[in-house]
Scaffold this active site. Structure first.
Site, PDB file in Angstrom:
ATOM      1  N   ILE A  20      42.926   3.114  11.751  1.00  6.06           N
ATOM      2  CA  ILE A  20      42.857   3.632  12.976  1.00  6.06           C
ATOM      3  C   ILE A  20      44.052   3.888  13.910  1.00  6.06           C
ATOM      4  O   ILE A  20      44.303   4.586  14.654  1.00  6.06           O
ATOM      5  CB  ILE A  20      41.786   2.470  13.726  1.00  6.06           C
ATOM      6  CG1 ILE A  20      40.545   2.473  13.540  1.00  6.06           C
ATOM      7  CG2 ILE A  20      42.145   2.163  15.343  1.00  6.06           C
ATOM      8  CD1 ILE A  20      39.598   1.234  13.960  1.00  6.06           C
TER       9      ILE A  20
ATOM     10  N   GLU B 238      43.382 -18.167  -5.276  1.00  6.99           N
ATOM     11  CA  GLU B 238      42.358 -19.237  -5.311  1.00  6.99           C
ATOM     12  C   GLU B 238      41.117 -18.725  -6.087  1.00  6.99           C
ATOM     13  O   GLU B 238      39.863 -18.865  -5.672  1.00  6.99           O
ATOM     14  CB  GLU B 238      41.966 -19.449  -3.834  1.00  6.99           C
ATOM     15  CG  GLU B 238      42.899 -19.778  -3.118  1.00  6.99           C
ATOM     16  CD  GLU B 238      43.328 -21.637  -3.081  1.00  6.99           C
ATOM     17  OE1 GLU B 238      42.643 -22.317  -3.542  1.00  6.99           O
ATOM     18  OE2 GLU B 238      44.383 -21.849  -2.737  1.00  6.99           O
TER      19      GLU B 238
ATOM     20  N   THR C 115      40.229 -14.878  -8.413  1.00  4.46           N
ATOM     21  CA  THR C 115      40.117 -13.496  -8.205  1.00  4.46           C
ATOM     22  C   THR C 115      38.797 -13.144  -7.626  1.00  4.46           C
ATOM     23  O   THR C 115      37.674 -14.029  -7.992  1.00  4.46           O
ATOM     24  CB  THR C 115      40.488 -12.655  -9.369  1.00  4.46           C
ATOM     25  OG1 THR C 115      39.169 -12.919 -10.290  1.00  4.46           O
ATOM     26  CG2 THR C 115      41.830 -12.854  -9.839  1.00  4.46           C
TER      27      THR C 115
HETATM   28  C1  LIG Z   1      51.517 -14.216  -3.718  1.00  2.91           C
HETATM   29  C2  LIG Z   1      50.770 -15.017  -4.627  1.00  2.91           C
HETATM   30  C3  LIG Z   1      50.739 -16.478  -4.211  1.00  2.91           C
HETATM   31  C4  LIG Z   1      50.363 -17.250  -5.407  1.00  2.91           C
HETATM   32  N1  LIG Z   1      50.576 -18.570  -5.094  1.00  2.91           N
HETATM   33  C5  LIG Z   1      49.890 -19.740  -5.706  1.00  2.91           C
HETATM   34  C6  LIG Z   1      50.345 -20.760  -5.673  1.00  2.91           C
HETATM   35  O1  LIG Z   1      50.951 -21.412  -4.938  1.00  2.91           O
HETATM   36  N2  LIG Z   1      49.466 -21.735  -6.735  1.00  2.91           N
HETATM   37  C7  LIG Z   1      48.841 -21.384  -7.759  1.00  2.91           C
HETATM   38  O2  LIG Z   1      48.166 -22.154  -8.429  1.00  2.91           O
HETATM   39  N3  LIG Z   1      48.650 -20.056  -7.909  1.00  2.91           N
HETATM   40  C8  LIG Z   1      49.014 -18.988  -7.100  1.00  2.91           C
HETATM   41  N4  LIG Z   1      48.830 -17.757  -7.171  1.00  2.91           N
HETATM   42  C9  LIG Z   1      48.338 -17.453  -8.426  1.00  2.91           C
HETATM   43  C10 LIG Z   1      47.004 -16.955  -8.462  1.00  2.91           C
HETATM   44  O3  LIG Z   1      46.072 -18.089  -8.091  1.00  2.91           O
HETATM   45  C11 LIG Z   1      46.529 -16.060  -9.563  1.00  2.91           C
HETATM   46  O4  LIG Z   1      47.399 -14.981  -9.637  1.00  2.91           O
HETATM   47  C12 LIG Z   1      45.075 -15.874  -9.780  1.00  2.91           C
HETATM   48  O5  LIG Z   1      44.390 -17.269 -10.260  1.00  2.91           O
HETATM   49  C13 LIG Z   1      44.771 -15.029 -10.914  1.00  2.91           C
HETATM   50  O6  LIG Z   1      45.238 -15.065 -12.110  1.00  2.91           O
HETATM   51  P1  LIG Z   1      45.939 -13.831 -12.717  1.00  2.91           P
HETATM   52  O7  LIG Z   1      47.081 -13.351 -11.889  1.00  2.91           O
HETATM   53  O8  LIG Z   1      46.823 -14.585 -14.077  1.00  2.91           O
HETATM   54  O9  LIG Z   1      44.944 -13.025 -13.231  1.00  2.91           O
HETATM   55  P2  LIG Z   1      44.324 -13.043 -14.684  1.00  2.91           P
HETATM   56  O10 LIG Z   1      43.441 -14.218 -15.039  1.00  2.91           O
HETATM   57  O11 LIG Z   1      45.034 -12.497 -15.687  1.00  2.91           O
HETATM   58  O12 LIG Z   1      43.247 -11.738 -14.323  1.00  2.91           O
HETATM   59  C14 LIG Z   1      43.424 -10.292 -14.449  1.00  2.91           C
HETATM   60  C15 LIG Z   1      42.160  -9.597 -14.121  1.00  2.91           C
HETATM   61  O13 LIG Z   1      41.358  -9.912 -14.795  1.00  2.91           O
HETATM   62  C16 LIG Z   1      39.975 -10.267 -14.195  1.00  2.91           C
HETATM   63  N5  LIG Z   1      39.351 -11.424 -14.636  1.00  2.91           N
HETATM   64  C17 LIG Z   1      39.793 -12.343 -15.059  1.00  2.91           C
HETATM   65  N6  LIG Z   1      38.541 -13.208 -15.485  1.00  2.91           N
HETATM   66  C18 LIG Z   1      37.601 -12.560 -15.297  1.00  2.91           C
HETATM   67  C19 LIG Z   1      36.198 -12.928 -15.542  1.00  2.91           C
HETATM   68  N7  LIG Z   1      35.861 -14.133 -16.239  1.00  2.91           N
HETATM   69  N8  LIG Z   1      35.332 -11.771 -15.206  1.00  2.91           N
HETATM   70  C20 LIG Z   1      35.889 -10.756 -14.456  1.00  2.91           C
HETATM   71  N9  LIG Z   1      36.921 -10.589 -14.484  1.00  2.91           N
HETATM   72  C21 LIG Z   1      37.968 -11.207 -14.706  1.00  2.91           C
HETATM   73  C22 LIG Z   1      40.724 -10.694 -12.712  1.00  2.91           C
HETATM   74  O14 LIG Z   1      39.707 -10.828 -11.499  1.00  2.91           O
HETATM   75  C23 LIG Z   1      41.993  -9.952 -12.577  1.00  2.91           C
HETATM   76  O15 LIG Z   1      41.529  -8.615 -12.120  1.00  2.91           O
HETATM   77  C24 LIG Z   1      49.598 -16.747  -6.334  1.00  2.91           C
HETATM   78  C25 LIG Z   1      49.370 -15.615  -6.519  1.00  2.91           C
HETATM   79  C26 LIG Z   1      49.994 -14.538  -5.606  1.00  2.91           C
HETATM   80  C27 LIG Z   1      49.903 -13.113  -5.968  1.00  2.91           C
END
Ligand SMILES: Cc1cc2nc3c(=O)[nH]c(=O)nc-3n(C[C@H](O)[C@H](O)[C@H](O)COP(=O)(O)OP(=O)(O)OC[C@H]3O[C@@H](n4cnc5c(N)ncnc54)[C@H](O)[C@@H]3O)c2cc1C
Length: 383
Positions: A338, A364, A366
């Site tokens: 927009i 928290e 994905t």
């Molecule tokens: C800016 C930022 C701040 C953060 N701060 C914190 C914090 O303070 N404390 C904390 O604990 N964490 C924190 N996080 C981490 C966040 O909680 C994790 O990134 C999140 O839990 C996902 O884990 P991953 O990135 O390893 O993704 P992965 O587990 O590697 O997943 C990769 C992809 O696979 C998909 N996938 C995984 N499992 C499945 C399934 N069973 N079915 C379908 N799809 C699936 C996911 O949806 C994603 O698309 C933060 C992340 C960011 C980006």
């Protein structure tokens, strides 16, 4: 279900709205661009009691009901969801597990200053090799007398610049999977624990997020939260309560997108009329209104269930978190559209909303995880 707000809740919401507009709004862009955590504003909010949330007064909290807590986080996040995040920590990701599983001493020593805004905390669950699959963590804990020795690392952990302590997790034996995990509080400056912040991340820029590395890090056994092997439950308690806070922040930010989009659509003139007169712009406004109202009610329902004393509302937490954060991204995408080219400018907040909204879908749990969980509850594969 009765979501009508009491007189007191309406007054609190009004006071928080005025506080956020007066104290936070003038500074948001600056600290977002500087990637600086606005600790002074969080402490000011804490002085007003906005950090105490649902934590009982004997542990420094405000002893609020969940709905009032949700209203506070939503209103603050309508101006700045990063401050909303900090204010949600005592009731959510950092404090809730200590309240549920901590000893009296741990609650007094760690939760009380956190709820008063006198101390900050980080919570570290994911690792470089495991995020969603929490039980696959590789950080190890070995018992040695009255201590545990931790080795390994955590990734993507926020509040590294200000945290006085970290709630984190390690496994006694990887073969035990989730039954081998323990939860610990580790104080800042504990030898063997180092922080490695990232720079230039997509969103949530004022938060200092990065890796935590443990190298023969010795943690007193009295800093274990819950029993040995109970760490997975502690983590799930933290994230489930964290999800209410994330949903409230997402609703607040989505509302901010709508507020900005409506204002702009009434002012911006193209082809001799305000763009709000075009049906395609109106369609986006309607998507935002209906999405936000749905997300808000799902979030309030989760808070209401908790206020009814429902011990375990994981299904509803997944629904609220997933819907609210999907709506936030839709609302931010529409708001940028927009605004046209000005939506890409740092002069307006919508570009920040867009960057932050994408991150909401990842933290928290994905939204793919939540999508899978909701189906499993429905199919009866999970209770
Ligand atoms: C800016 C930022 C701040 C953060 N701060 C914190 C914090 O303070 N404390 C904390 O604990 N964490 C924190 N996080 C981490 C966040 O909680 C994790 O990134 C999140 O839990 C996902 O884990 P991953 O990135 O390893 O993704 P992965 O587990 O590697 O997943 C990769 C992809 O696979 C998909 N996938 C995984 N499992 C499945 C399934 N069973 N079915 C379908 N799809 C699936 C996911 O949806 C994603 O698309 C933060 C992340 C960011 C980006």
């Amino acid at each position: 279900m009765d979501f009508s707000l009491s007189e007191e809740q309406q007054q609190i919401r009004k006071a928080v709205r005025e506080f956020a507009q007066r104290e936070i709004a003038p500074h948001v862009m600056e600290y977002d661009q500087q990637e600086r955590f606005p600790i002074e504003l969080v402490k000011e909010a804490a002085k007003h009691g906005y950090m105490g949330g649902v934590v009982p007064p004997e542990y420094g909290g405000a002893g609020l009901d969940y709905l009032t807590y949700t209203l506070i986080i939503e209103e603050i996040s309508r101006v700045c969801q990063i401050i909303g995040c900090a204010l949600s920590f005592p009731s959510g990701l950092a404090g809730s597990a200590i309240l549920r599983y901590g000893t009296e001493e741990q609650k007094r020593k760690y939760l009380r200053p956190l709820a008063r805004g006198e101390a900050f905390a980080a919570t570290g669950v994911p690792e470089p090799g495991s995020g969603t699959d929490v039980a696959a963590m590789r950080t190890t804990a070995r018992r040695d007398g009255n201590e545990y020795v931790l080795n390994g690392s955590k990734a993507w952990i926020s509040f590294l610049d200000v945290a006085d302590w970290v709630l984190t997790f390690a496994t006694l034996d990887r073969r035990l999977k989730h039954k081998g995990i323990c939860a610990f509080i580790i104080e800042r400056d504990t030898p063997g624990m180092t922080f490695h912040p990232y720079k230039n991340k997509l969103g949530f820029r004022p938060l200092c997020t990065g890796d935590i590395v443990f190298q023969d890090c010795r943690v007193p056994a009295k800093n274990r939260i819950g029993a040995e092997g109970e760490g997975f439950k502690v983590a799930m308690c933290a994230v489930e309560n964290g999800r209410l806070g994330v949903a409230a922040r997402a609703v607040g930010m989505a509302q901010a997108c709508l507020d900005e989009a409506v204002k702009y659509a009434r002012e911006r003139v193209v082809f001799d009329q305000p763009i709000g007169r075009f049906q395609l712009i109106q369609s986006m406004i309607t998507d935002m209104v209906t999405g936000i109202e749905s997300a808000r009610f799902l979030t309030y329902r989760l808070a209401w269930l908790k206020d009814q004393g429902v011990e375990r509302a994981r299904r509803e937490a997944s629904i609220a978190k997933m819907v609210a954060t999907d709506v936030a991204l839709m609302a931010a995408t529409h708001a940028v559209q927009i605004f046209g080219a000005y939506g890409c400018s740092p002069e307006y907040p919508v570009s920040r909303y867009y960057r932050d909204a994408k991150v909401f879908q990842i933290i928290e749990g994905t939204n793919q995880l939540h999508r899978a969980l909701i189906a499993e509850y429905t199919l009866g594969f999970r209770q």
